[in-house]
Design a protein around this motif. Structure first.
Motif, PDB file in Angstrom:
ATOM      1  N   THR A 123       0.840  -1.202   0.000  1.00  0.00           N
ATOM      2  CA  THR A 123       0.000   0.000   0.000  1.00  0.00           C
ATOM      3  C   THR A 123       0.873   1.249   0.000  1.00  0.00           C
ATOM      4  OG1 THR A 123      -0.099   0.040   2.409  1.00  0.00           O
ATOM      5  CG2 THR A 123      -1.848  -1.171   1.253  1.00  0.00           C
ATOM      6  N   ALA A 124       0.261   2.376  -0.340  1.00  0.00           N
ATOM      7  CA  ALA A 124       0.996   3.647  -0.357  1.00  0.00           C
ATOM      8  C   ALA A 124       1.578   3.958   1.020  1.00  0.00           C
ATOM      9  CB  ALA A 124       0.061   4.763  -0.818  1.00  0.00           C
ATOM     10  N   ALA A 125       0.827   3.646   2.072  1.00  0.00           N
ATOM     11  CA  ALA A 125       1.309   3.935   3.431  1.00  0.00           C
ATOM     12  C   ALA A 125       2.583   3.154   3.754  1.00  0.00           C
ATOM     13  CB  ALA A 125       0.217   3.597   4.450  1.00  0.00           C
ATOM     14  N   LYS A 126       2.615   1.883   3.353  1.00  0.00           N
ATOM     15  CA  LYS A 126       3.801   1.057   3.611  1.00  0.00           C
ATOM     16  C   LYS A 126       4.975   1.509   2.732  1.00  0.00           C
ATOM     17  CE  LYS A 126       1.602  -1.389   6.619  1.00  0.00           C
ATOM     18  NZ  LYS A 126       1.054  -2.711   6.358  1.00  0.00           N
ATOM     19  N   MET A 127       4.692   1.873   1.493  1.00  0.00           N
ATOM     20  CA  MET A 127       5.754   2.358   0.613  1.00  0.00           C
ATOM     21  C   MET A 127       6.316   3.691   1.121  1.00  0.00           C
ATOM     22  SD  MET A 127       6.251   0.124  -1.804  1.00  0.00           S
ATOM     23  CE  MET A 127       5.988  -1.071  -0.489  1.00  0.00           C
ATOM     24  N   ARG A 128       5.463   4.488   1.731  1.00  0.00           N
ATOM     25  CA  ARG A 128       5.894   5.781   2.275  1.00  0.00           C
ATOM     26  C   ARG A 128       6.979   5.580   3.335  1.00  0.00           C
ATOM     27  NH1 ARG A 128       1.160   7.373   3.359  1.00  0.00           N
ATOM     28  NH2 ARG A 128       0.821   8.627   1.489  1.00  0.00           N
ATOM     29  N   ASN A 129       6.788   4.577   4.185  1.00  0.00           N
ATOM     30  CA  ASN A 129       7.784   4.286   5.228  1.00  0.00           C
ATOM     31  C   ASN A 129       9.053   3.677   4.630  1.00  0.00           C
ATOM     32  OD1 ASN A 129       6.040   5.164   7.258  1.00  0.00           O
ATOM     33  ND2 ASN A 129       5.131   3.133   7.531  1.00  0.00           N
ATOM     34  N   MET A 130       8.881   2.820   3.636  1.00  0.00           N
ATOM     35  CA  MET A 130      10.035   2.152   3.026  1.00  0.00           C
ATOM     36  C   MET A 130      10.915   3.117   2.236  1.00  0.00           C
ATOM     37  SD  MET A 130      10.048  -1.264   0.634  1.00  0.00           S
ATOM     38  CE  MET A 130       9.080  -2.231   1.780  1.00  0.00           C
ATOM     39  N   PHE A 131      10.333   4.222   1.799  1.00  0.00           N
ATOM     40  CA  PHE A 131      11.088   5.172   0.979  1.00  0.00           C
ATOM     41  C   PHE A 131      12.308   5.726   1.711  1.00  0.00           C
ATOM     42  CE2 PHE A 131      11.920   9.166  -1.288  1.00  0.00           C
ATOM     43  CZ  PHE A 131      11.875   8.716  -2.599  1.00  0.00           C
ATOM     44  N   THR A 132      12.244   5.785   3.030  1.00  0.00           N
ATOM     45  CA  THR A 132      13.399   6.282   3.799  1.00  0.00           C
ATOM     46  C   THR A 132      14.616   5.386   3.597  1.00  0.00           C
ATOM     47  OG1 THR A 132      12.668   5.053   5.762  1.00  0.00           O
ATOM     48  CG2 THR A 132      11.921   7.342   5.561  1.00  0.00           C
ATOM     49  N   LEU A 133      14.391   4.076   3.466  1.00  0.00           N
ATOM     50  CA  LEU A 133      15.495   3.148   3.214  1.00  0.00           C
ATOM     51  C   LEU A 133      16.075   3.363   1.827  1.00  0.00           C
ATOM     52  CD1 LEU A 133      13.983  -0.159   4.674  1.00  0.00           C
ATOM     53  CD2 LEU A 133      15.513   1.457   5.817  1.00  0.00           C
ATOM     54  N   MET A 134      15.205   3.597   0.844  1.00  0.00           N
ATOM     55  CA  MET A 134      15.670   3.864  -0.516  1.00  0.00           C
ATOM     56  C   MET A 134      16.499   5.140  -0.555  1.00  0.00           C
ATOM     57  SD  MET A 134      12.655   2.868  -3.203  1.00  0.00           S
ATOM     58  CE  MET A 134      12.071   1.196  -3.405  1.00  0.00           C
ATOM     59  N   ASN A 135      16.087   6.142   0.204  1.00  0.00           N
ATOM     60  CA  ASN A 135      16.801   7.412   0.213  1.00  0.00           C
ATOM     61  C   ASN A 135      18.270   7.238   0.588  1.00  0.00           C
ATOM     62  OD1 ASN A 135      15.483   9.680  -0.708  1.00  0.00           O
ATOM     63  ND2 ASN A 135      14.426  10.093   1.211  1.00  0.00           N
ATOM     64  N   ASP A 136      18.538   6.335   1.541  1.00  0.00           N
ATOM     65  CA  ASP A 136      19.925   6.077   1.948  1.00  0.00           C
ATOM     66  C   ASP A 136      20.732   5.521   0.773  1.00  0.00           C
ATOM     67  OD1 ASP A 136      19.303   6.900   4.509  1.00  0.00           O
ATOM     68  OD2 ASP A 136      18.998   4.863   5.277  1.00  0.00           O
ATOM     69  N   SER A 137      20.106   4.633  -0.005  1.00  0.00           N
ATOM     70  CA  SER A 137      20.801   4.053  -1.162  1.00  0.00           C
ATOM     71  C   SER A 137      21.016   5.091  -2.261  1.00  0.00           C
ATOM     72  CB  SER A 137      20.006   2.860  -1.716  1.00  0.00           C
ATOM     73  OG  SER A 137      19.957   1.808  -0.774  1.00  0.00           O
ATOM     74  N   PHE A 138      20.041   5.973  -2.469  1.00  0.00           N
ATOM     75  CA  PHE A 138      20.219   7.052  -3.446  1.00  0.00           C
ATOM     76  C   PHE A 138      21.401   7.933  -3.051  1.00  0.00           C
ATOM     77  CE2 PHE A 138      15.334   6.873  -3.918  1.00  0.00           C
ATOM     78  CZ  PHE A 138      15.425   5.882  -4.869  1.00  0.00           C
ATOM     79  N   ALA A 139      21.502   8.241  -1.757  1.00  0.00           N
ATOM     80  CA  ALA A 139      22.578   9.111  -1.265  1.00  0.00           C
ATOM     81  C   ALA A 139      23.941   8.471  -1.498  1.00  0.00           C
ATOM     82  CB  ALA A 139      22.375   9.410   0.221  1.00  0.00           C
ATOM     83  N   GLU A 140      24.048   7.155  -1.264  1.00  0.00           N
ATOM     84  CA  GLU A 140      25.324   6.461  -1.481  1.00  0.00           C
ATOM     85  C   GLU A 140      25.689   6.442  -2.967  1.00  0.00           C
ATOM     86  OE1 GLU A 140      24.858   3.474   2.380  1.00  0.00           O
ATOM     87  OE2 GLU A 140      24.485   2.724   0.352  1.00  0.00           O
ATOM     88  N   CYS A 141      24.695   6.289  -3.825  1.00  0.00           N
ATOM     89  CA  CYS A 141      24.939   6.320  -5.269  1.00  0.00           C
ATOM     90  C   CYS A 141      25.452   7.697  -5.696  1.00  0.00           C
ATOM     91  CB  CYS A 141      23.655   5.971  -6.013  1.00  0.00           C
ATOM     92  SG  CYS A 141      23.828   5.940  -7.812  1.00  0.00           S
ATOM     93  N   LEU A 142      24.832   8.756  -5.176  1.00  0.00           N
ATOM     94  CA  LEU A 142      25.265  10.112  -5.522  1.00  0.00           C
ATOM     95  C   LEU A 142      26.662  10.414  -4.981  1.00  0.00           C
ATOM     96  CD1 LEU A 142      23.804  12.411  -7.102  1.00  0.00           C
ATOM     97  CD2 LEU A 142      22.377  10.434  -6.559  1.00  0.00           C
ATOM     98  N   GLN A 143      26.984   9.889  -3.816  1.00  0.00           N
ATOM     99  CA  GLN A 143      28.345  10.067  -3.266  1.00  0.00           C
ATOM    100  C   GLN A 143      29.372   9.426  -4.193  1.00  0.00           C
ATOM    101  OE1 GLN A 143      28.198   8.389   0.669  1.00  0.00           O
ATOM    102  NE2 GLN A 143      26.831   9.987   1.451  1.00  0.00           N
TER     103      GLN A 143
END
Length: 505
Positions: A139-159
């Motif tokens: 659900t959107a609510a569960k994906m909303r919480n999971m997005f924080t984990l994805m953000n960490d991976s995006f940050a490492e890719c940009l680094q």
């Protein structure tokens, strides 16, 4: 004399193998259904089977040759399939009369661990119960919480990209193989969101999760060969006790999930990832799911998410470098979204508000559809009729149905100038122009892809971060014609997805 006997023996064996390879080829002739003459062993997929074209390209060309027929015979290697070329008939089979076609075709009869427990392989009531168990997970609510984990991976890719930019001082930009970059991103996101494991494949490209994950990806290497063998000669495959995956690799993933579940239960730990969501879903479900059945739903990410999510980013960036005006407009929306966050991190709700990003991704999924086809398996005899009740075809139990997604997506009757990348097709103003059941990037009906929110979230999040910091331009090694150069099941050119990234000032 001995030599003559050997030659005769080989001729007999060759003849028998040939007869076996063509033994299904009279299927449609006997049932009065139009079909295109198949070739031994490869059926109607000769070019893609011999690595001369992508699966999407060959299926699209087959559709173009036969689209005047609403229903047509198609040979997937030596397997006869009944292809539906008409969107209204697709609706009938996949939605309206779903109870006659509730399952995907059974590609494999292997009973190896995890494979038979994946949602996409489950059948009938067992599939329905697992689907109902998993639906709340996405659900959107569960994906909303999971997005924080994805953000960490995006940050490492940009680094990682920033380090590459810093190692090229004085130069306009630097060249990157987007496929290699996005494979590592996809790996790290699956590790953290599906298996509760924190890895950084940029700093540590030899990490165990990445190496084992690469070895079980279904679309290439030994697994792909074993998969084809299991499809062509299942009895021999099972008689020789062969498996698609090495048992030690499967055991690695089982241990990861089972140990994580035990540890979290013992220490009352929660984390917004797939393991946590499956733990909760298992508790709330009336079905007593086994550990293997739970682990298999994490395992399926390697087949549904790894290559597809990576390729979606690659094909979209490829179109952005070829269409700088579209890239610039998308960058303006990204910049506007960034400014509205007032220094805060990107979140799921902000991603959902980017309407032009949605249009760009939708058009990428149309032109470079990740799934060339979807399929169904007939479980009850069924007479297919058109709108006025005229019989079109009689389906029998066991018939396999093919829905040619890549063909529909490139049909100029539904999408004018289909080779042109035009996000405006998906604008709110033109939404009413689309013919239902011609755009099927995540399948159709109750058996559509349950993880579409997850896939879109990853692609949009990465594109946001990438465009915010870099302009995407062609490099000397950029593929000139992706449609002609791609091979196999994925839109990946043999030379790589090379492009130039130019840091924004």
């Amino acid at each position: 004399m001995a030599l003559l006997e050997i030659c005769l023996g080989l001729l007999v064996i060759g003849y028998l193998v040939y007869k076996w390879s063509t033994s299904t080829f009279k299927t449609f002739e006997e049932r009065n259904l139009h079909f295109v003459k198949p070739y031994p062993f490869v059926g109607n997929l000769g070019a893609s089977a011999l690595q001369r074209a992508s699966f999407q390209k060959q299926l699209s060309e087959f559709y173009n040759r036969t689209r005047e027929h609403k229903v047509v015979g198609f040979f997937n290697l030596r397997t006869p399939m009944i292809q539906l070329n008409d969107p209204e008939l697709i609706k009938k089979i996949c939605v309206k009369d779903f109870d006659h076609f509730p399952n995907h075709q059974l590609f494999l009869t292997s009973n190896e661990r995890l494979l038979k427990d994946m949602l996409s392989v489950m059948r009938d009531q067992r599939w329905k119960h697992m689907r109902n168990t998993l639906t709340p997970v996405f659900t959107a609510a569960k994906m909303r919480n999971m997005f924080t984990l994805m953000n960490d991976s995006f940050a490492e890719c940009l680094q990682h990209l920033d380090l590459s930019a810093g190692s090229n001082p004085g130069q306009k930009g630097f060249e990157v193989d987007m496929k290699v970059l996005c494979n590592k991103l996809s790996n790290d996101i699956i590790a953290t969101t599906a298996f509760g494991l924190k890895v950084n494949s940029y700093n540590n490209p030899d990490n165990e999760f990445y190496e084992i994950g690469q070895s079980v990806v279904f679309s290439r290497g030994q697994q792909f060969f074993n998969f084809i063998l299991a499809m062509l000669v299942p009895k021999i495959f099972n008689f020789m006790k062969l498996t698609i995956f090495e048992s030690s690799k499967v055991e690695y993933f089982v241990r990861l999930v089972v140990d994580a579940i035990k540890y979290r239960e013992q220490h009352n730990i929660t984390r917004p990832d797939m393991i946590q969501l499956l733990m909760e879903a298992k508790k709330e479900s009336e079905n007593n799911w086994t550990d293997d059945e739970i682990v298999a739903q994490c395992f399926v990410f390697f087949f549904a998410a790894f290559e597809n999510n990576s390729n979606l980013i690659c094909t979209t960036t490829y179109e952005l470098l070829r269409n700088p005006e579209i890239q610039e407009r998308l960058y303006e929306e990204v910049k506007e979204t960034h400014d509205s966050l007032n220094g805060g991190s990107l979140n799921y709700d902000a991603v959902q508000k980017m309407s032009y990003m949605e249009m760009v991704i939708s058009e990428s999924l149309r032109k470079w559809t990740l799934a060339a086809l979807t399929d169904r398996h007939c479980s009850k005899d069924y007479t297919l009729t058109d709108e006025d009740g005229t019989k079109i075809f009689d389906f029998k139990v066991g018939d396999r149905v093919n829905i040619p997604i890549s063909g529909l997506h490139r049909d100029e009757r539904y999408f004018p100038e289909p080779m042109r990348f035009d996000p405006e097709r998906f604008s709110s103003d033109r939404h009413g122009e689309m013919v239902p059941y011609t755009y099927l990037p995540f399948g159709v009906g109750p058996r559509n892809c349950i993880g579409n929110r997850y896939a879109l979230m990853q692609a949009k999040g990465m594109l946001y971060n990438l465009l915010l910091h870099y302009k995407i331009e062609p490099s000397p090694r950029t593929t000139k014609d992706l449609w002609e150069s791609a091979r196999g099941f994925n839109f990946t050119p043999r030379s790589g997805f090379w492009m130039q990234l130019v840091p924004r000032k």
